[in-house]
Write a protein that holds these residues in place. Sequence first.
Motif, PDB file in Angstrom:
ATOM      1  N   SER A 136       3.752   0.227  14.112  1.00  0.00           N
ATOM      2  CA  SER A 136       3.225  -1.086  14.498  1.00  0.00           C
ATOM      3  C   SER A 136       3.453  -2.163  13.448  1.00  0.00           C
ATOM      4  CB  SER A 136       1.719  -0.987  14.788  1.00  0.00           C
ATOM      5  OG  SER A 136       1.004  -0.805  13.583  1.00  0.00           O
ATOM      6  N   GLY A 137       3.553  -1.791  12.171  1.00  0.00           N
ATOM      7  CA  GLY A 137       3.827  -2.769  11.130  1.00  0.00           C
ATOM      8  C   GLY A 137       2.654  -3.087  10.227  1.00  0.00           C
ATOM      9  N   LEU A 138       1.412  -2.877  10.693  1.00  0.00           N
ATOM     10  CA  LEU A 138       0.258  -3.218   9.862  1.00  0.00           C
ATOM     11  C   LEU A 138       0.187  -2.359   8.604  1.00  0.00           C
ATOM     12  CD1 LEU A 138      -2.258  -4.972   9.532  1.00  0.00           C
ATOM     13  CD2 LEU A 138      -3.557  -3.231  10.779  1.00  0.00           C
ATOM     14  N   ILE A 139       0.601  -1.110   8.698  1.00  0.00           N
ATOM     15  CA  ILE A 139       0.540  -0.231   7.530  1.00  0.00           C
ATOM     16  C   ILE A 139       1.409  -0.770   6.390  1.00  0.00           C
ATOM     17  CG2 ILE A 139       2.451   1.318   8.156  1.00  0.00           C
ATOM     18  CD1 ILE A 139      -0.949   2.390   6.698  1.00  0.00           C
ATOM     19  N   GLU A 140       2.453  -1.533   6.739  1.00  0.00           N
ATOM     20  CA  GLU A 140       3.308  -2.104   5.695  1.00  0.00           C
ATOM     21  C   GLU A 140       2.545  -3.148   4.878  1.00  0.00           C
ATOM     22  OE1 GLU A 140       7.926  -3.506   5.052  1.00  0.00           O
ATOM     23  OE2 GLU A 140       7.059  -3.601   7.073  1.00  0.00           O
ATOM     24  N   GLN A 141       1.634  -3.873   5.524  1.00  0.00           N
ATOM     25  CA  GLN A 141       0.799  -4.818   4.791  1.00  0.00           C
ATOM     26  C   GLN A 141      -0.102  -4.073   3.802  1.00  0.00           C
ATOM     27  OE1 GLN A 141      -1.279  -7.674   7.269  1.00  0.00           O
ATOM     28  NE2 GLN A 141       0.356  -7.674   8.792  1.00  0.00           N
ATOM     29  N   VAL A 142      -0.634  -2.938   4.247  1.00  0.00           N
ATOM     30  CA  VAL A 142      -1.462  -2.107   3.364  1.00  0.00           C
ATOM     31  C   VAL A 142      -0.633  -1.639   2.171  1.00  0.00           C
ATOM     32  CG1 VAL A 142      -2.780   0.039   3.195  1.00  0.00           C
ATOM     33  CG2 VAL A 142      -2.953  -1.380   5.253  1.00  0.00           C
ATOM     34  N   GLU A 143       0.591  -1.213   2.447  1.00  0.00           N
ATOM     35  CA  GLU A 143       1.469  -0.739   1.375  1.00  0.00           C
ATOM     36  C   GLU A 143       1.719  -1.833   0.338  1.00  0.00           C
ATOM     37  OE1 GLU A 143       4.012   2.332   4.252  1.00  0.00           O
ATOM     38  OE2 GLU A 143       4.828   0.364   3.735  1.00  0.00           O
ATOM     39  N   LYS A 144       1.951  -3.054   0.803  1.00  0.00           N
ATOM     40  CA  LYS A 144       2.248  -4.156  -0.126  1.00  0.00           C
ATOM     41  C   LYS A 144       1.050  -4.489  -1.011  1.00  0.00           C
ATOM     42  CE  LYS A 144       5.805  -6.324   2.748  1.00  0.00           C
ATOM     43  NZ  LYS A 144       6.162  -7.474   3.625  1.00  0.00           N
ATOM     44  N   TRP A 146      -1.672  -2.295  -1.654  1.00  0.00           N
ATOM     45  CA  TRP A 146      -2.311  -1.164  -2.316  1.00  0.00           C
ATOM     46  C   TRP A 146      -1.363  -0.212  -3.050  1.00  0.00           C
ATOM     47  CZ3 TRP A 146      -7.623  -0.154  -2.286  1.00  0.00           C
ATOM     48  CH2 TRP A 146      -8.398  -0.980  -1.462  1.00  0.00           C
ATOM     49  N   ASP A 147      -0.101  -0.117  -2.632  1.00  0.00           N
ATOM     50  CA  ASP A 147       0.744   0.989  -3.104  1.00  0.00           C
ATOM     51  C   ASP A 147       1.414   0.765  -4.452  1.00  0.00           C
ATOM     52  OD1 ASP A 147       0.070   2.535  -0.970  1.00  0.00           O
ATOM     53  OD2 ASP A 147       2.068   2.679  -0.105  1.00  0.00           O
ATOM     54  N   HIS A 148       0.913  -0.181  -5.236  1.00  0.00           N
ATOM     55  CA  HIS A 148       1.485  -0.356  -6.576  1.00  0.00           C
ATOM     56  C   HIS A 148       0.991   0.708  -7.548  1.00  0.00           C
ATOM     57  CE1 HIS A 148      -2.327  -2.613  -6.529  1.00  0.00           C
ATOM     58  NE2 HIS A 148      -2.432  -2.297  -7.808  1.00  0.00           N
ATOM     59  N   THR A 149      -0.055   1.469  -7.131  1.00  0.00           N
ATOM     60  CA  THR A 149      -0.546   2.564  -7.972  1.00  0.00           C
ATOM     61  C   THR A 149      -1.272   3.583  -7.097  1.00  0.00           C
ATOM     62  OG1 THR A 149      -1.783   3.107  -9.997  1.00  0.00           O
ATOM     63  CG2 THR A 149      -2.775   1.479  -8.507  1.00  0.00           C
ATOM     64  N   GLU A 178      -1.982  11.674  -7.218  1.00  0.00           N
ATOM     65  CA  GLU A 178      -0.614  11.969  -6.786  1.00  0.00           C
ATOM     66  C   GLU A 178      -0.239  11.267  -5.477  1.00  0.00           C
ATOM     67  OE1 GLU A 178       0.093  16.483  -8.348  1.00  0.00           O
ATOM     68  OE2 GLU A 178      -1.367  16.249  -6.718  1.00  0.00           O
ATOM     69  N   LEU A 179      -1.227  10.707  -4.798  1.00  0.00           N
ATOM     70  CA  LEU A 179      -0.968  10.062  -3.515  1.00  0.00           C
ATOM     71  C   LEU A 179      -1.308   8.579  -3.584  1.00  0.00           C
ATOM     72  CD1 LEU A 179      -2.389  12.677  -0.964  1.00  0.00           C
ATOM     73  CD2 LEU A 179      -0.026  12.351  -1.692  1.00  0.00           C
ATOM     74  N   TYR A 180      -0.792   7.838  -2.608  1.00  0.00           N
ATOM     75  CA  TYR A 180      -0.961   6.391  -2.590  1.00  0.00           C
ATOM     76  C   TYR A 180      -1.877   5.959  -1.444  1.00  0.00           C
ATOM     77  CZ  TYR A 180       2.531   6.234  -6.215  1.00  0.00           C
ATOM     78  OH  TYR A 180       3.185   6.409  -7.413  1.00  0.00           O
ATOM     79  N   PRO A 181      -2.550   4.829  -1.601  1.00  0.00           N
ATOM     80  CA  PRO A 181      -3.592   4.428  -0.647  1.00  0.00           C
ATOM     81  C   PRO A 181      -3.136   4.277   0.794  1.00  0.00           C
ATOM     82  CG  PRO A 181      -3.838   3.201  -2.675  1.00  0.00           C
ATOM     83  CD  PRO A 181      -2.531   3.956  -2.790  1.00  0.00           C
ATOM     84  N   PRO A 378       4.995   5.983  -1.810  1.00  0.00           N
ATOM     85  CA  PRO A 378       4.527   4.596  -1.808  1.00  0.00           C
ATOM     86  C   PRO A 378       5.538   3.705  -1.095  1.00  0.00           C
ATOM     87  CG  PRO A 378       5.379   5.197  -3.967  1.00  0.00           C
ATOM     88  CD  PRO A 378       5.309   6.464  -3.166  1.00  0.00           C
ATOM     89  N   HIS A 379       5.039   2.660  -0.434  1.00  0.00           N
ATOM     90  CA  HIS A 379       5.907   1.723   0.305  1.00  0.00           C
ATOM     91  C   HIS A 379       6.811   2.478   1.268  1.00  0.00           C
ATOM     92  CE1 HIS A 379       4.479  -1.412  -2.394  1.00  0.00           C
ATOM     93  NE2 HIS A 379       4.762  -0.607  -3.404  1.00  0.00           N
ATOM     94  N   PHE A 380       6.207   3.393   2.004  1.00  0.00           N
ATOM     95  CA  PHE A 380       6.994   4.297   2.831  1.00  0.00           C
ATOM     96  C   PHE A 380       7.743   3.587   3.954  1.00  0.00           C
ATOM     97  CE2 PHE A 380       7.359   6.950   6.646  1.00  0.00           C
ATOM     98  CZ  PHE A 380       8.228   7.909   6.159  1.00  0.00           C
TER      99      PHE A 380
END
Length: 434
Positions: A136-144, A146-149, A178-181, A378-380
Motif C-alpha cells: 500500500s505504501g504507508l509502511i515506506e513512510q514508517v521506514e523513512k 524510523w529505520d535509521h536505527t 537486530e531488527l528495525y521498527p 531497514p528501508h525494505f
Amino acid sequence: MEPVHIIGAGISGLGAAHTLAKQGIPSIIHEVGDHVGGRAACIKSGEHSFEIGGKNFSSAWPRFNALLEEFNLTEFEDQHPGFHIVMNDTLVALQKSKTLAGDLRLATAIGTRGALQLRNFLTYARQNADKLNYTSGLIEQVEKIWDHTTIDNHFTKKLSEGPLRLFSIIMGGAEPSELYPSLLMLFASGFGKGSHHAIAGGIGQIHDNLAAGKDIRFGSRVNRILTNNGCVAGLELKDKNGSRLVATDRVISTVPAHVFKRLIDLPAYGRVAIEGIRYFPLAMVNVVYDAPVFKEGVHSIMFEPGSPLGHCSANRLHTPNHVRYTLSGKAARDILDEPDHELVRIAEETFSERMPINAKRQEVHIARHPGGICGYAPHFTELKRDLLRSVETISGLEIAGDYLEGHTMEGCLTSADLAVSRLLETTVSRSKAA
C-alpha cells in the motif's frame, strides 16, 4: 499446455500452484524435502501432530480465509488470550484484549515513559492496520521516519527488553538490537486486527488441500535456473536419478531469499538488494507430556534477554501437556548446533526455572530452521523495488515467498498470487509480441 515449474512446496509454492490450477495452468513443484508446508509444516507422528512453524491465522486475512471456505475447513480453536513476559525475574501478564499500556501491572513494569511510547506506537499501528503492508505504501513512510536505527535505540530499555522483544523474537527470531521498527510496526498492526484462531487438527489440513492433485516432486533439488538471452531456459536438477537438465521457459521461485540468490545471477543492484535481506536461525522443540505443564491462567511465556529459550507456549489451549519450545535470539545461537537431546534438556531446564515440570515426556519432535525466519531489512520497500526490478530483466522468472509481503501465511499467499499475476501478464505480452 507446458507446466510452470515452481521451486519449493511451502505455503508460497503451494499457493502459486493452486492459483495456476484455478486458471487451468498445470505446474510441477520441486521440493528438496519429503513433506509440504516448508517452515510452517505439520508433521504427523502417530496420534500427534507437530506444527513446526506458523499455525495461527487471523480472521482479517482475506486469502487464507478464502481457502478455509473453499476447503470447507470450519472447525477452529481460539489462540491463547495473552502472554506472560519474564520481567524483573517475574512473570508479567500481557492480555491481547487490552492495549498493552492499559494493563496496569505491565505499565508499572515498563515505566511511565515506556508505557506512553508503547501506547503511541500501537495506536498508530492499529489505526492504520489496513494500510501497513508492503504493497500500500504507508509502511515506506514508517521506514523513512524510523529505520535509521534499530528498535532498541527508539524505546526505553525496559520496553525494548519486555513487550517489544516479545514482538521481535516471535516475528523475526531476533533481538530488538537486530531488527528495525518497520518490521515491528508490520507485526503490531496485525496484533490487534481481527480474531486469531488455529485450525482444529492442525495447519497441515491447509497444506494437504493445496497439495491435492498437484505434481510435487519430493527430493528434487534445483541447483540452478538456466537462462538464455535474458529468458528462462530450464532448470538444473538433482534427484534420486542423478543430475539432469529440464527445459522450461516459466519458473516461480518460492524458496527463501538466501536460497534464491544461489540459483541465478541477478544484475548488480539486485544482488545488493537480496544480500540485504536477513534471516535468523532457530529451533523448535515440541514435547508431549503425560500431564499438564502450564499452570492455570498461563498459556505462553516470553523469556528474558540472555535466555536460550525465546518463547514457549501450549500448542493449544486445551492441551497444556503439549509444549512448543522455541530456541531463538542471540543466546540460542550458541547452542542451536547441539545434539537433539541437549536442546531438549536446555529447553526444559530454562522453562523449569519459571514453572517446574512435574510430568514425563511421551513424545518429542525437534525441527531445526538453520536458514531461519526472515527479519527483512531497514528501508525494505526500496530494497524490494530493486529486487523485483532485477527479476524483471529475466523473462519467464518470478519470485514469491516469505521475504516479499510479510512472512505470515497470508503474506506468503499474497506474494504467490502477485507472482502468478506478473508471470501470466508477461507471458501474454510475450505472445502478442511474437
